[in-house]
Design a protein around this motif. Sequence first.
Motif, PDB file in Angstrom:
ATOM      1  N   ALA A 104       0.822  -1.209   0.000  1.00  0.00           N
ATOM      2  CA  ALA A 104       0.000   0.000   0.000  1.00  0.00           C
ATOM      3  C   ALA A 104       0.857   1.261   0.000  1.00  0.00           C
ATOM      4  O   ALA A 104       0.402   2.335  -0.389  1.00  0.00           O
ATOM      5  N   VAL A 105       2.093   1.155   0.450  1.00  0.00           N
ATOM      6  CA  VAL A 105       3.000   2.301   0.483  1.00  0.00           C
ATOM      7  C   VAL A 105       3.892   2.294  -0.752  1.00  0.00           C
ATOM      8  O   VAL A 105       4.235   3.317  -1.319  1.00  0.00           O
ATOM      9  N   ARG A 106       4.259   1.089  -1.183  1.00  0.00           N
ATOM     10  CA  ARG A 106       5.232   0.887  -2.228  1.00  0.00           C
ATOM     11  C   ARG A 106       4.641   1.120  -3.614  1.00  0.00           C
ATOM     12  O   ARG A 106       5.316   1.566  -4.522  1.00  0.00           O
ATOM     13  N   ALA A 110       0.404   5.417  -4.618  1.00  0.00           N
ATOM     14  CA  ALA A 110       0.053   5.392  -3.197  1.00  0.00           C
ATOM     15  C   ALA A 110       0.107   6.817  -2.667  1.00  0.00           C
ATOM     16  O   ALA A 110       1.119   7.489  -2.801  1.00  0.00           O
ATOM     17  N   ARG A 111      -0.977   7.272  -2.134  1.00  0.00           N
ATOM     18  CA  ARG A 111      -0.968   8.641  -1.599  1.00  0.00           C
ATOM     19  C   ARG A 111      -2.086   8.828  -0.585  1.00  0.00           C
ATOM     20  O   ARG A 111      -2.921   7.947  -0.391  1.00  0.00           O
ATOM     21  N   LEU A 287      -6.722  -4.422   7.293  1.00  0.00           N
ATOM     22  CA  LEU A 287      -6.864  -3.011   6.938  1.00  0.00           C
ATOM     23  C   LEU A 287      -7.075  -2.873   5.432  1.00  0.00           C
ATOM     24  O   LEU A 287      -6.605  -3.686   4.654  1.00  0.00           O
ATOM     25  N   SER A 288      -7.754  -1.813   5.034  1.00  0.00           N
ATOM     26  CA  SER A 288      -7.815  -1.501   3.606  1.00  0.00           C
ATOM     27  C   SER A 288      -6.458  -0.932   3.210  1.00  0.00           C
ATOM     28  O   SER A 288      -5.683  -0.495   4.063  1.00  0.00           O
ATOM     29  N   ASP A 289      -6.172  -0.920   1.914  1.00  0.00           N
ATOM     30  CA  ASP A 289      -4.910  -0.353   1.451  1.00  0.00           C
ATOM     31  C   ASP A 289      -4.757   1.095   1.904  1.00  0.00           C
ATOM     32  O   ASP A 289      -3.677   1.527   2.289  1.00  0.00           O
ATOM     33  N   GLY A 290      -5.851   1.836   1.842  1.00  0.00           N
ATOM     34  CA  GLY A 290      -5.819   3.242   2.235  1.00  0.00           C
ATOM     35  C   GLY A 290      -5.472   3.401   3.707  1.00  0.00           C
ATOM     36  O   GLY A 290      -4.637   4.218   4.084  1.00  0.00           O
ATOM     37  N   GLU A 295      -1.745   4.748   8.051  1.00  0.00           N
ATOM     38  CA  GLU A 295      -1.138   4.375   9.331  1.00  0.00           C
ATOM     39  C   GLU A 295       0.388   4.373   9.203  1.00  0.00           C
ATOM     40  O   GLU A 295       1.108   4.870  10.065  1.00  0.00           O
ATOM     41  N   TRP A 296       0.875   3.801   8.104  1.00  0.00           N
ATOM     42  CA  TRP A 296       2.327   3.702   7.901  1.00  0.00           C
ATOM     43  C   TRP A 296       2.947   5.097   7.838  1.00  0.00           C
ATOM     44  O   TRP A 296       3.977   5.365   8.455  1.00  0.00           O
TER      45      TRP A 296
END
Length: 741
Positions: A104-106, A110-111, A287-290, A295-296
């Motif tokens: 989700a971050v990579r 992703a934003r 968790l959802s990707d968002g 969170e990350w």
Amino acid sequence: MTPAVARIITDLTLDREFDYRIPEALRGQVEIGRTVRVPFGRRRARGFVTGLAEESDYPDLKDIEAVVEGPALFDKTMLKLARWMADYYAAPFESAIAAILPAAVRREGARFKRQLAARIAEGAEPTGVDEAVLAKRSPKQAAAWARLKELGECTAAALGEETGVSLAGLRSLAKKGWIALEPGVVRRNPHGHVAVLPTTAPPLMEEQTTALEAVRREMDEENPGVVLLHGVTGSGKTEVYLAAIQAALDAGKGAIALVPEIALTPQTMERFRGRFGETVAVLHSHLSDGERHDEWRRIAAGEARVVVGARSALFAPVRPLGLVAVDEEHEPAYKQDEAPRYNARDVAVMRGKMEGCAVVLGSATPSLESYRNAREGKYRLAVLTRRVDRRTMPEVRVVDMRIESEKEGGARLLSKDLIEAVRLRLSQGEQTMLFLNRRGYATTVMCPACGHVETCEHCSVKMTYHKNTDLMLCHVCGEVRRTPARCGNPKCGAPNIKMSGVGTQRVEAAVRRMFPQARVQRMDSDTTGAKHSHAEILGRFRRGDIDILVGTQMIAKGLDFPNVTLVGVILADLSLQMPDFRAAERTFQLLTQVAGRAGRGDVPGEVLVQTYTPFHPAVQSSRHADYATFFDQEIEMRQVMRYPPCERLTTVLFKGRDEAAVNACAKEFAERLARDLPEDVRLKGPAPAPLEKAKGYYRVQFMLLGRTTARYVPALRRMTKAFKLPRGVSIAVNVDALSLM
Ligand SMILES: [Zn+2]
Ligand SMILES: [Zn+2]
């Protein structure tokens, strides 16, 4: 001098990094951990910067095209950890990078989520007169204005939902200069907006205080080490973690608490959020990707300092890191089952070492690996021998089913003692948990005439009969078949198919028959699908709406129900029969954990263990939660057999649809590898894996055993790079394998 060359890893590369030139315009922007766009062959690729240099050994470097907006996704320490994982677990480097960064971050694009938001405009000072006029002309706008005064800021959508104001209405307010309308970041919050009541730390018991001191001593060391917290079930290990995390926060540092996925219940989260509030971030697979992205990033920005999560939360970008706590450190769930096949507990120890942060591993039934490290003085040992609030350990009785079946003239599912014990609980309004580590109704569908057993076409396992659907199911691949009325053997075809072997459904049926007035619920992966969620069933059990809960290991772990005074283990032998040298260890852990569910309230608990092997050491030691005795016996066997933890075990598994090709490939690989191994390393196999065939794939494996993994992993890694696998055959290297299936 600014570096002119960057080393890049992309998702496409096979265990290789590539050098690129940093064009003048991008110098200074290209840093370790940043995402860049590069030409790659005839395509373009996204990659991460893994190194910087002044020059390269390669001529004619291509230029980096662009630096992608956003912060660096890892720093030098996390990069070092990823390299260590790739080396240690003989895995491609890009898979290690993928492990430390959530997709989700990579991933591209992703934003943060942005939405039009309204807030009180700076310097807005409408008078009461203006407000009165507005209320008359446009009540909806007035309502929105009033609400916004309470909130300060709110998304336009939410404001519209609450007050009925339209976007035009909000624009009109903005025109007046009362509010400002602009896109703002909306946090996708996995906790929802449920407020949690703040709690304060309770006073610790003496043993807890001593354990906490041990952890704090490590935290204060220049090179902090590892504390193994061995505490009986119900002894308040979590309270020790919480206090140690508080100490880390007080020192201006953050902390990570790992729990097995199954224990990430709302109660666990409430406990952490109650103590630490909004600084708690959560990372787990639901968790959802968002939500995961937000969170990350909240952690990376230092807004969240305490991370609670499952396996991969270990890689959360907490900076500086003061403590990592791994709860239920013995749990096989900490092992990832795809490359890199890392054990989060072991990587936690390595991250602690690299970052200079203390690590605490907690369990009522530590892994032999960790306990041996404590015995040898590599880890500091802290023990909690008593339950909190003077609660007593449950009394464990072993019911010898051999005697029982002799007395009753045949095998019984529920012994007389267990039936009596359940009846007593029902009459006292107390709750019972019945545990069997196998779902379904009957585990064998057999023809009594010719002995033909229904097996899966794609896997080397028997079909399990599920009564509620009247279908046969393969527990490996999920294949569903109608239950035959006649024998499936074309030469036989006899009627009267026999169902034997027990699963949770059969236990449930027997309990319902025996206690028609009781409220019975089953909980296993068949019931926790769409209809009843895991949390919903546990909620009803907690409220007392269920008298008897029947379930698989899903009910064995980490749950705390004060009104459960009886735990029954239907058949302790199941896990002992696994074709695995860890069968006794797993059985001891399972029995101790299940028994630990009893008597966590004010009434003492009782545990009945039904078994056909009552004198097995795993069964006997679990009666008194006597870990040390179990360890001493088991470690001796492991020493003689030269099995883990005395030697380090790696499995190398080959899979493919063509049985002959898989066999030939495994054989050739093993033979070539053997030439490259030192004499003290044992290579066993190759041979068909205990699960010979799964989902249509044949499985052949060999094992490597050596004093350390360093004795053979480098050779293995060289081989995996050099060996050309035939088409249709894949390989899975599992260093420190926990399962031999
Ligand atoms: Zn037959
Ligand atoms: Zn199957």
